[in-house]
Design a protein around this motif. Sequence first.
Motif, short mmCIF file in Angstrom:
data_model
loop_
_atom_site.label_atom_id
_atom_site.label_comp_id
_atom_site.label_asym_id
_atom_site.label_seq_id
_atom_site.Cartn_x
_atom_site.Cartn_y
_atom_site.Cartn_z
N ASP A 79 0.82 -1.17 -0.12
CA ASP A 79 0.00 0.03 0.12
C ASP A 79 0.82 1.41 0.05
OD1 ASP A 79 -2.35 -1.41 0.09
OD2 ASP A 79 -2.51 -1.39 2.37
N ILE A 80 1.90 1.37 1.07
CA ILE A 80 2.71 2.51 1.18
C ILE A 80 3.43 2.85 -0.09
CG2 ILE A 80 4.61 1.77 2.20
CD1 ILE A 80 2.51 4.79 3.09
N SER A 81 4.04 1.59 -0.81
CA SER A 81 5.00 1.66 -1.73
C SER A 81 4.19 2.16 -3.09
CB SER A 81 5.68 0.55 -2.34
OG SER A 81 4.84 -0.62 -2.40
N ASN A 82 3.07 1.53 -3.15
CA ASN A 82 2.06 2.24 -4.27
C ASN A 82 1.71 3.54 -4.06
OD1 ASN A 82 2.03 -0.03 -5.66
ND2 ASN A 82 0.17 -1.08 -4.63
N TYR A 83 1.38 4.09 -2.74
CA TYR A 83 1.17 5.43 -2.51
C TYR A 83 2.13 6.39 -2.88
CZ TYR A 83 -0.26 9.54 0.51
OH TYR A 83 -0.63 10.73 0.81
N LEU A 84 3.36 5.95 -2.51
CA LEU A 84 4.50 7.03 -2.52
C LEU A 84 5.31 6.78 -4.13
CD1 LEU A 84 6.19 6.46 0.80
CD2 LEU A 84 4.81 8.49 0.04
N GLY A 85 4.91 5.73 -4.79
CA GLY A 85 5.37 5.67 -6.17
C GLY A 85 6.89 4.92 -6.19
#
Length: 71
Positions: free
Chosen positions: A13-19
């Motif tokens: 989730d956080i890696s997708n959110y931050l790209g």
Amino acid sequence: MNDMEDRWLSMSDISNYLGVSNDTIYKWIDKQDMPAHRMGRLWKFKKNEVDNWVKTGGAAAEPSARNLESE
């Protein structure tokens, strides 16, 4: 605040959110004090903590430069 907005985010989730990649997240946790919480084998994140960390330059700071400033 909506309960879904305040939920714990997973590594994906956080890696997708931050790209960025999961590897980048792991490096930020280790070298740049990214706010993360270990729950057993899993890392979990609060979006507002990560947003504040990014806004204060946590993701942009070079680890070696930050270490020199604290000495």
